[in-house]
Design a protein around this motif. Structure first.
Motif, PDB file in Angstrom:
ATOM      1  N   GLU A  78      -4.909  -9.239   7.037  1.00 41.92           N
ATOM      2  CA  GLU A  78      -4.393 -10.006   6.047  1.00 41.92           C
ATOM      3  C   GLU A  78      -5.110  -9.607   4.615  1.00 41.92           C
ATOM      4  N   ARG A  79      -5.889  -8.466   4.412  1.00 38.04           N
ATOM      5  CA  ARG A  79      -6.518  -8.037   3.219  1.00 38.04           C
ATOM      6  C   ARG A  79      -6.001  -6.710   2.873  1.00 38.04           C
ATOM      7  N   ARG A  80      -4.909  -6.528   3.691  1.00 36.95           N
ATOM      8  CA  ARG A  80      -4.206  -5.311   3.206  1.00 36.95           C
ATOM      9  C   ARG A  80      -3.572  -5.194   1.708  1.00 36.95           C
ATOM     10  N   ASP A  87      11.241  -0.029  -6.385  1.00 37.87           N
ATOM     11  CA  ASP A  87      12.759  -0.658  -6.528  1.00 37.87           C
ATOM     12  C   ASP A  87      13.150  -1.600  -5.543  1.00 37.87           C
ATOM     13  N   GLY A  88      12.040  -2.032  -4.997  1.00 37.51           N
ATOM     14  CA  GLY A  88      12.135  -3.307  -3.837  1.00 37.51           C
ATOM     15  C   GLY A  88      12.736  -3.062  -2.592  1.00 37.51           C
ATOM     16  N   ALA A  89      12.933  -1.651  -2.055  1.00 38.18           N
ATOM     17  CA  ALA A  89      13.325  -1.428  -0.810  1.00 38.18           C
ATOM     18  C   ALA A  89      12.365  -1.683   0.203  1.00 38.18           C
ATOM     19  N   VAL A  90      11.397  -0.718   0.488  1.00 37.41           N
ATOM     20  CA  VAL A  90      10.818  -0.616   1.379  1.00 37.41           C
ATOM     21  C   VAL A  90       9.493  -1.756   1.328  1.00 37.41           C
ATOM     22  N   ALA A  91       8.872  -2.380   2.229  1.00 33.83           N
ATOM     23  CA  ALA A  91       7.616  -2.976   2.039  1.00 33.83           C
ATOM     24  C   ALA A  91       6.533  -2.189   2.596  1.00 33.83           C
ATOM     25  N   TYR A  92       5.589  -1.614   1.660  1.00 27.94           N
ATOM     26  CA  TYR A  92       4.631  -0.874   2.334  1.00 27.94           C
ATOM     27  C   TYR A  92       3.312  -1.867   2.129  1.00 27.94           C
ATOM     28  N   ALA A  93       2.485  -1.671   3.059  1.00 28.41           N
ATOM     29  CA  ALA A  93       1.078  -2.321   3.095  1.00 28.41           C
ATOM     30  C   ALA A  93      -0.077  -1.143   3.326  1.00 28.41           C
TER      31      ALA A  93
END
Lengths: 181, 181
Positions: A78-80, A87-93
């Motif tokens: 949860e701290r990632r 441009d809003g496509a991929v969600a990277y953590a």
DNA sequence: GTACGCGTAAAGTCACACTTAACGAGGTGA
DNA sequence: TCACCTCGTTAAGTGTGACTTTACGCGTAC
């Protein structure tokens, strides 16, 4: 006595159980020089260092004794750090802590989405594993189709792109060295 | 014209939008030298290279232009290399192809098992993410408890060990650079 | 013994990693 | 059109330190 010019030569050489003269003969230089280099008396030229690295079958940068932060860092799920995609496509953590030579990301792609609008390159190497769903990876124009458990490895300088052409979401992990995302 | 001594300096410097003279002033050397180095006319000393790397805030090895295999490799789940553990505790599967600067492994630990009988170190950095179950990571004698989604990053030279002290199996992924497992 | 092997030390030399200085090509404003 | 920046490149000269060769001291095997 380890000076600023120290290189981790002795360590590696002894591990290989090679004598100074053997190594010297192999790379065509004097044993005395290697001794000097190992003790930090003399700084080797890049050329010399390269030859040694090759003879020892070690990547060059492995011989360089860079001052490291010998730290341990734990990153809780949860701290990632969430990386906002340009441009809003991929969600990277980001799974890794943000320092060091290694960057590890978790990517989530919804159906139809991709990691960037167009393929691009950066000076690293990367390895991606699919955890869930299907993933198409474009590298240098070529498409590689991966399913859960499959992985791909490539030189990140080749223009590349991750894309989810399936009907369900895709989760994957990417390891990058050195960090350049 | 890129000689054997080529270093990826220009690339990095231009990216930072720093001029030759600016950089030269910053590190206290002549602009001409940097120009020569960038064009491969002269080979820099290690010391010089180190200063430049520091000024550019790049890890040294990032400036070294090692000949790379610009390859793309896909490893299918069922084609992963299974690494037989020296003493039968952890089950490692190599996710990465076996070349390059990056090694990625999937580890599976049954309850009570650990990655090795005793903590040990190797000259790398590594980052581990837990996919399933709970994982205790011993680094330098200290225990770090991770659950699914948590990750840990550390200098692999610190003696370390992965252990599953829970009642169910644990799956995790480790990225290592440079490969030294 | 003496004859190997090991790593180290001392002394000498020449290449080459550096400097300074001048050059040509763009850009910018008066 | 000047003069005047700043950019990267070139040319020439110099000093140092990255290398060599040679010799040393030590252990060990025969």
């Amino acid at each position: 006595m380890r000076g600023i010019n120290h290189v981790r030569l002795r360590e590696v050489r002894e591990q290989r159980k090679i004598s100074l003269r053997q190594l010297a003969a192999q790379v065509g230089m004097s044993a005395a020089l290697i001794s000097q280099v190992e003790r930090g008396v003399t700084a080797p030229s890049l050329e010399t260092l390269r030859k040694l690295a090759q003879a020892l079958d070690e990547p060059l940068f492995n011989l360089l004794d860079e001052p490291e932060e010998r730290r341990v860092a734990v990153v809780r799920r949860e701290r990632r750090l969430r990386l906002l995609p340009p441009d809003g496509a991929v969600a990277y953590a980001r799974i890794s802590p943000g320092f060091g030579r290694l960057e590890v990301l978790e990517g989530v792609l919804q159906p139809g989405d991709s990691s960037s609008p167009a393929p691009w390159g950066h000076p690293s190497e990367e390895c991606a594993v699919v955890l869930e769903g299907d993933l198409n990876v474009l590298v240098e124009g070529e498409v590689h189709s991966l399913s859960a458990g499959d992985s791909i490895y490539f030189d990140s300088r080749l223009p590349h792109l991750y894309r989810n052409d399936s009907q369900h979401r895709t989760v994957y992990i990417v390891a990058i060295t050195p960090p350049s995302y």
